[in-house]
Enzyme design. Structure first.
Site, PDB file in Angstrom:
ATOM      1  CB  SER A  50      -0.965  -0.008   1.185  1.00  0.00           C
ATOM      2  OG  SER A  50      -0.246  -0.155   2.390  1.00  0.00           O
ATOM      3  CB  CYS A  80      -4.468  -7.465   0.640  1.00  0.00           C
ATOM      4  SG  CYS A  80      -3.241  -7.871   1.870  1.00  0.00           S
ATOM      5  NE  ARG A 109       1.410  -0.782   5.435  1.00  0.00           N
ATOM      6  CZ  ARG A 109       2.731  -0.649   5.577  1.00  0.00           C
ATOM      7  NH1 ARG A 109       3.237   0.105   6.521  1.00  0.00           N
ATOM      8  NH2 ARG A 109       3.551  -1.279   4.764  1.00  0.00           N
ATOM      9  CB  ILE A 137      -0.323 -12.540   1.236  1.00  0.00           C
ATOM     10  CG1 ILE A 137      -0.890 -13.810   0.591  1.00  0.00           C
ATOM     11  CG2 ILE A 137       1.180 -12.411   0.982  1.00  0.00           C
ATOM     12  CD1 ILE A 137      -0.935 -13.782  -0.931  1.00  0.00           C
ATOM     13  NE  ARG A 138       4.341  -9.192   2.531  1.00  0.00           N
ATOM     14  CZ  ARG A 138       4.150  -8.032   1.907  1.00  0.00           C
ATOM     15  NH1 ARG A 138       4.159  -6.902   2.569  1.00  0.00           N
ATOM     16  NH2 ARG A 138       3.939  -8.013   0.611  1.00  0.00           N
ATOM     17  CG  HIS A 174      -4.512 -11.506  -1.761  1.00  0.00           C
ATOM     18  ND1 HIS A 174      -4.194 -10.425  -2.532  1.00  0.00           N
ATOM     19  CD2 HIS A 174      -3.829 -11.355  -0.613  1.00  0.00           C
ATOM     20  CE1 HIS A 174      -3.350  -9.649  -1.893  1.00  0.00           C
ATOM     21  NE2 HIS A 174      -3.114 -10.192  -0.716  1.00  0.00           N
ATOM     22  CD  GLU A 176      -6.445 -10.775  -5.420  1.00  0.00           C
ATOM     23  OE1 GLU A 176      -7.552 -10.913  -4.860  1.00  0.00           O
ATOM     24  OE2 GLU A 176      -5.479 -10.177  -4.885  1.00  0.00           O
TER      25      GLU A 176
HETATM   26  N1  GLN Z   1       1.342  -5.558   3.845  1.00  0.00           N
HETATM   27  C1  GLN Z   1       0.949  -4.952   2.614  1.00  0.00           C
HETATM   28  C2  GLN Z   1       0.741  -3.444   2.765  1.00  0.00           C
HETATM   29  O1  GLN Z   1       0.983  -2.888   3.762  1.00  0.00           O
HETATM   30  C3  GLN Z   1      -0.295  -5.584   2.041  1.00  0.00           C
HETATM   31  C4  GLN Z   1      -0.020  -7.002   1.619  1.00  0.00           C
HETATM   32  C5  GLN Z   1      -0.859  -7.495   0.478  1.00  0.00           C
HETATM   33  O2  GLN Z   1      -1.505  -6.735  -0.262  1.00  0.00           O
HETATM   34  N2  GLN Z   1      -0.808  -8.794   0.297  1.00  0.00           N
HETATM   35  O3  GLN Z   1       0.313  -2.808   1.857  1.00  0.00           O
END
Ligand code: GLN
Length: 195
Positions: A50, A80, A109, A137-138, A174, A176
């Site tokens: 982001s 995300c 985040r 994912i994160r 996600h 997708e």
């Molecule tokens: N951690 C990411 C962020 O801060 C987002 C991770 C993702 O889009 N899979 O933007």
């Protein structure tokens, strides 16, 4: 003629979003300018990073025009990093990072920390029958929900991972990347007939 859906293609997994719409017969196109965005019926902000999406949107002069369109009700869907960009407040943001807004929520985040930074789970989603297989994912978590915001998905422990407000939808995971296309179909309906 029906306008396609635009997928913001500055950084992140925009190709996977286009492929997911294509799997349900919905035309989606990459967008990188405000002219391109104005030729679409809705804007997807993909997963990725982001802070980079914010920086590139600013560099390309897209930050304010996108923010204004979303504030005026232009349909938008963030996954995300995209959810982070649609929040009204970002927790644990990088120094100069700013969101587009659109969802009256505070989003943290990287909320799962390093030990569990990627995982998959099944969850229920408002408007989708059965379960949704979700890849995180994160991923961010929605920590504060404004009064006009509807919760569309939660983890088993109650943490919020899906929200909707008017024509804006945001999710922490996600679809997708797991072949799940039903949430994209919900957004395609919003883009076709916005509130
Ligand atoms: N951690 C990411 C962020 O801060 C987002 C991770 C993702 O889009 N899979 O933007």
């Amino acid at each position: 003629m029906v306008k396609p859906i635009g997928v913001l293609a500055l950084q992140g997994d925009f190709r996977e979003h286009i492929a997911t719409f294509s799997s349900i017969g919905v035309e989606a196109v990459k967008v990188r300018s405000i002219e391109e965005i104005d030729a679409t019926s809705g804007l997807v902000i993909p997963g990725g990073e982001s802070s980079v999406i914010h920086r590139l949107a600013s560099v390309y002069g897209l930050f304010d025009p996108i923010r204004e369109r979303i504030a005026a009700g232009f349909p938008t869907f963030g996954t995300c990093a995209g959810l982070i960009m649609l929040a009204s407040e970002i927790l644990d943001k990088t120094d100069d990072q700013q969101p587009f807004g659109g969802l009256d929520v505070s989003v943290r985040r990287n909320a799962f920390g390093n030990q569990l930074d990627s995982f998959e789970t099944d969850l229920t989603f408002t408007g989708v029958d059965g379960t949704v297989h979700a890849a995180f994912i994160r991923a961010p978590i929605v920590e504060r929900i404004g009064k006009d915001v509807e919760i569309t998905a939660k983890l088993d422990d109650g943490r919020v991972v899906g929200v909707r407000q008017g024509n804006a939808m945001g999710i922490s995971f996600h679809p997708e990347v797991t072949g799940e296309n039903r949430i994209h179909a919900l957004f395609a309906k919003i883009a076709e007939a916005p509130n």
